[in-house]
Design a protein around this motif. Structure first.
Motif, PDB file in Angstrom:
ATOM      1  N   LEU A  95       8.883  -5.823  -9.995  1.00 30.42           N
ATOM      2  CA  LEU A  95       7.493  -6.293 -10.034  1.00 30.42           C
ATOM      3  C   LEU A  95       7.353  -7.299 -11.177  1.00 30.42           C
ATOM      4  O   LEU A  95       7.756  -6.998 -12.310  1.00 30.42           O
ATOM      5  CB  LEU A  95       6.528  -5.130 -10.285  1.00 30.42           C
ATOM      6  CG  LEU A  95       6.633  -3.940  -9.324  1.00 30.42           C
ATOM      7  CD1 LEU A  95       7.237  -2.744 -10.028  1.00 30.42           C
ATOM      8  CD2 LEU A  95       5.279  -3.587  -8.748  1.00 30.42           C
ATOM      9  N   MET A 125       0.478 -10.555  -9.371  1.00 33.02           N
ATOM     10  CA  MET A 125       1.774  -9.892  -9.543  1.00 33.02           C
ATOM     11  C   MET A 125       2.471  -9.940  -8.176  1.00 33.02           C
ATOM     12  O   MET A 125       1.822  -9.785  -7.147  1.00 33.02           O
ATOM     13  CB  MET A 125       1.552  -8.441  -9.964  1.00 33.02           C
ATOM     14  CG  MET A 125       2.823  -7.628 -10.079  1.00 33.02           C
ATOM     15  SD  MET A 125       2.476  -5.906 -10.536  1.00 33.02           S
ATOM     16  CE  MET A 125       2.140  -5.177  -8.941  1.00 33.02           C
ATOM     17  N   SER A 127       5.778  -8.292  -5.981  1.00 39.50           N
ATOM     18  CA  SER A 127       6.864  -7.305  -5.992  1.00 39.50           C
ATOM     19  C   SER A 127       7.812  -7.566  -4.832  1.00 39.50           C
ATOM     20  O   SER A 127       7.410  -8.111  -3.805  1.00 39.50           O
ATOM     21  CB  SER A 127       6.295  -5.882  -5.874  1.00 39.50           C
ATOM     22  OG  SER A 127       5.790  -5.665  -4.578  1.00 39.50           O
ATOM     23  N   LEU A 146      -4.108  -6.305  -2.109  1.00 38.91           N
ATOM     24  CA  LEU A 146      -2.658  -6.244  -1.866  1.00 38.91           C
ATOM     25  C   LEU A 146      -2.352  -7.083  -0.635  1.00 38.91           C
ATOM     26  O   LEU A 146      -2.623  -6.667   0.501  1.00 38.91           O
ATOM     27  CB  LEU A 146      -2.240  -4.792  -1.645  1.00 38.91           C
ATOM     28  CG  LEU A 146      -2.473  -3.869  -2.853  1.00 38.91           C
ATOM     29  CD1 LEU A 146      -2.563  -2.410  -2.416  1.00 38.91           C
ATOM     30  CD2 LEU A 146      -1.373  -4.054  -3.885  1.00 38.91           C
ATOM     31  N   ARG A 153       5.074  -3.675   4.863  1.00 43.50           N
ATOM     32  CA  ARG A 153       4.936  -2.535   3.956  1.00 43.50           C
ATOM     33  C   ARG A 153       3.953  -1.540   4.563  1.00 43.50           C
ATOM     34  O   ARG A 153       2.892  -1.935   5.071  1.00 43.50           O
ATOM     35  CB  ARG A 153       4.441  -2.977   2.583  1.00 43.50           C
ATOM     36  CG  ARG A 153       4.351  -1.812   1.576  1.00 43.50           C
ATOM     37  CD  ARG A 153       3.765  -2.265   0.250  1.00 43.50           C
ATOM     38  NE  ARG A 153       4.691  -3.033  -0.561  1.00 43.50           N
ATOM     39  CZ  ARG A 153       5.590  -2.501  -1.396  1.00 43.50           C
ATOM     40  NH1 ARG A 153       5.680  -1.191  -1.511  1.00 43.50           N
ATOM     41  NH2 ARG A 153       6.368  -3.274  -2.101  1.00 43.50           N
ATOM     42  N   TRP A 155       1.270   1.232   3.939  1.00 47.19           N
ATOM     43  CA  TRP A 155       0.382   1.726   2.884  1.00 47.19           C
ATOM     44  C   TRP A 155      -0.244   3.033   3.329  1.00 47.19           C
ATOM     45  O   TRP A 155      -0.795   3.118   4.420  1.00 47.19           O
ATOM     46  CB  TRP A 155      -0.724   0.707   2.569  1.00 47.19           C
ATOM     47  CG  TRP A 155      -0.232  -0.444   1.735  1.00 47.19           C
ATOM     48  CD1 TRP A 155      -0.011  -1.719   2.151  1.00 47.19           C
ATOM     49  CD2 TRP A 155       0.119  -0.415   0.342  1.00 47.19           C
ATOM     50  NE1 TRP A 155       0.453  -2.487   1.118  1.00 47.19           N
ATOM     51  CE2 TRP A 155       0.547  -1.712  -0.013  1.00 47.19           C
ATOM     52  CE3 TRP A 155       0.129   0.580  -0.639  1.00 47.19           C
ATOM     53  CZ2 TRP A 155       0.966  -2.048  -1.301  1.00 47.19           C
ATOM     54  CZ3 TRP A 155       0.541   0.246  -1.923  1.00 47.19           C
ATOM     55  CH2 TRP A 155       0.954  -1.045  -2.241  1.00 47.19           C
ATOM     56  N   HIS A 199      -2.804   5.718  -3.645  1.00 53.75           N
ATOM     57  CA  HIS A 199      -2.088   4.923  -2.643  1.00 53.75           C
ATOM     58  C   HIS A 199      -0.587   4.967  -2.882  1.00 53.75           C
ATOM     59  O   HIS A 199      -0.126   5.201  -3.999  1.00 53.75           O
ATOM     60  CB  HIS A 199      -2.585   3.467  -2.615  1.00 53.75           C
ATOM     61  CG  HIS A 199      -2.521   2.749  -3.927  1.00 53.75           C
ATOM     62  ND1 HIS A 199      -3.388   3.007  -4.966  1.00 53.75           N
ATOM     63  CD2 HIS A 199      -1.691   1.758  -4.373  1.00 53.75           C
ATOM     64  CE1 HIS A 199      -3.107   2.214  -5.983  1.00 53.75           C
ATOM     65  NE2 HIS A 199      -2.069   1.442  -5.658  1.00 53.75           N
ATOM     66  N   THR A 210       5.158  -8.086  -1.797  1.00 49.45           N
ATOM     67  CA  THR A 210       3.731  -7.793  -1.849  1.00 49.45           C
ATOM     68  C   THR A 210       3.103  -8.526  -3.022  1.00 49.45           C
ATOM     69  O   THR A 210       3.630  -8.481  -4.138  1.00 49.45           O
ATOM     70  CB  THR A 210       3.498  -6.268  -1.956  1.00 49.45           C
ATOM     71  OG1 THR A 210       4.085  -5.652  -0.811  1.00 49.45           O
ATOM     72  CG2 THR A 210       2.023  -5.931  -2.011  1.00 49.45           C
ATOM     73  N   SER A 212      -0.033  -8.830  -5.457  1.00 50.78           N
ATOM     74  CA  SER A 212      -1.207  -8.085  -5.947  1.00 50.78           C
ATOM     75  C   SER A 212      -2.115  -9.017  -6.717  1.00 50.78           C
ATOM     76  O   SER A 212      -1.741  -9.510  -7.787  1.00 50.78           O
ATOM     77  CB  SER A 212      -0.786  -6.963  -6.889  1.00 50.78           C
ATOM     78  OG  SER A 212      -0.017  -6.008  -6.219  1.00 50.78           O
TER      79      SER A 212
END
Ligand code: SIN
Ligand code: CO
Length: 400
Positions: A95, A125, A127, A146, A153, A155, A199, A210, A212
């Motif tokens: 990340l 951010m 990842s 997100l 992904r 969730w 989460h 991903t 953020s």
């Protein structure tokens, strides 16, 4: 383009920003399929890892082996990833924070979230996690969008109020996670989460990235601490606190060891002179919220005179306004934060002197992070140049 908060946006599931704020912001999650259709992932996993080894990067490498978690914080080095890349079926996530300090595309992406004040925005951010990996079930204290950048992904979400944590783990993991909802996000899909929603994200493909879009909300305790130290610099003029404790009417005390009521009352009265108004709070917030994070450094350009800078500024603005050269820009540098209150501007923790005639221009720079010059009144170029000259020399703004 001026922001229209009553225009529905694909980014918000065809809600208007006004509706989104009223119904979801800080209230409940929202899944948005194809929030950004045809989203173009702007970093490969390898590029992300390269960025993570940058000396001013803020990155974390989180690994999981036989149920045991490990967290390694930056500075990270290339061999830290190499071993994971080689090992198949190894669970790990990298990340990297503050991608917007390094990539203009990230700043452009964040600009799409302009319906939330810049003072609330933290960073982008990104990842990367190979199939099956994730950072475990947790809660965050902040709002986050997100956005799936590449791959898939899963969730899982829960509204649970049991926030007890796994003991002795190197990261905050929920001990009892009971998912209530589950979605698989594809590139361009996005999930908005308010704070404190449990989460857990699991990569479903070997190219899962991903993004953020994270927000910040300082704690009142932190604000109080910072405000009191800000106030400290203003104390002598603010509170008439010159001088020193005096006691010309001192009488003999029964106990020499006692701090008397009279002593305490004297100090109480002196300190009661410390007051503040809304303007002081706004001034504090301008300084504090625009202050760069501790690890941020700016690259100063080659020094030029004010006269040369004025010419350069005029040329950049003129070229921006001409037909084909819109890429010519006066812009905030990627790491800069420009905020304003009603009548004052703060750039990277410093208050700017901004004459009235260029305020509209500076507001545009703060809102859009760049200037196209259309709001610059005639004959105000020199005034603008004077206001931007020092910030330019500090590397806070750029002419590109
Ligand atoms: C991730 O990108 O792996 C985690 C993001 C989050 O859960 O907040
Ligand atoms: Co999270």
């Amino acid at each position: 383009m001026s922001p229209n908060n009553n225009q529905s946006l694909a980014l918000l599931n065809n809600l208007t920003p006004t509706q989104f704020l009223a119904e979801y912001w800080q209230k409940k999650p929202l899944l948005i399929r194809q929030a950004i259709p045809n989203f173009k992932n702007f970093l490969t996993p390898q590029e992300l890892m390269d960025l993570a080894t940058d000396e001013d990067a803020q990155a974390r490498l989180i690994t999981q082996k036989n149920g045991k978690w490990q967290v390694q914080n930056s500075p990270l080095e290339e061999p830290d990833f190499a071993k994971h890349l080689k090992l198949k079926n190894n669970l790990w996530t990298i990340l990297v924070q503050n991608i917007n300090h390094h990539m203009p595309q990230a700043v452009d992406l964040l600009q799409q979230f302009n319906f939330i004040p810049h003072a609330r925005l933290d960073d982008l951010m990104i990842s990367y996690a190979p199939k099956g990996s994730g950072i475990g079930a947790h809660i965050d204290s902040y709002d986050v969008f997100l956005l799936q950048g590449a791959g898939q992904r899963k969730w899982q979400l829960s509204n649970q109020k049991d926030f007890s944590l796994v003991e002795n783990a190197p990261l905050k993991l929920l001990k009892n996670f009971t998912p209530e909802q589950e979605w698989v996000l594809e590139a361009g899909d996005m999930l908005y989460l308010p704070p404190h929603i449990a989460h857990c994200g699991t990569s479903m493909s070997d190219d899962c990235m991903t993004y953020s879009i994270g927000f910040r909300a300082p704690s009142y305790q932190e604000l109080a601490h910072e405000f009191l130290s800000f106030l400290q610099d203003k104390l002598p003029e603010n509170a008439g606190l010159q001088g020193r404790y005096t006691d010309p009417n001192l009488t003999v005390q029964e106990n020499a060891g006692e701090i008397s009521d009279a002593f305490a009352t004297n100090i109480y009265e002196a300190l009661s002179g410390i007051t503040w108004k809304n303007d002081d709070i706004a001034d504090f917030l301008g300084h504090y919220l625009s202050e760069p994070k501790a690890h941020v450094y700016f690259d100063a350009p080659i020094e030029i005179s004010l006269a040369v800078f004025t010419k350069k500024l005029a040329k950049t603005l003129a070229e921006n306004l001409s037909e084909n050269l819109h890429e010519k820009k006066v812009q905030l540098s990627l790491k800069s934060q420009l905020l304003f209150t009603q009548n004052a501007f703060y750039l990277n923790g410093e208050k700017l002197t901004v004459p009235l005639e260029i305020m509209a221009c500076m507001r545009e720079l703060a809102d859009k992070r760049c200037l196209n010059g259309t709001v610059l009144p005639p004959n105000s170029l020199a005034v603008l140049a004077e206001a931007l000259y020092e910030p330019y020399l500090s590397g806070f703004i750029e002419l590109t």
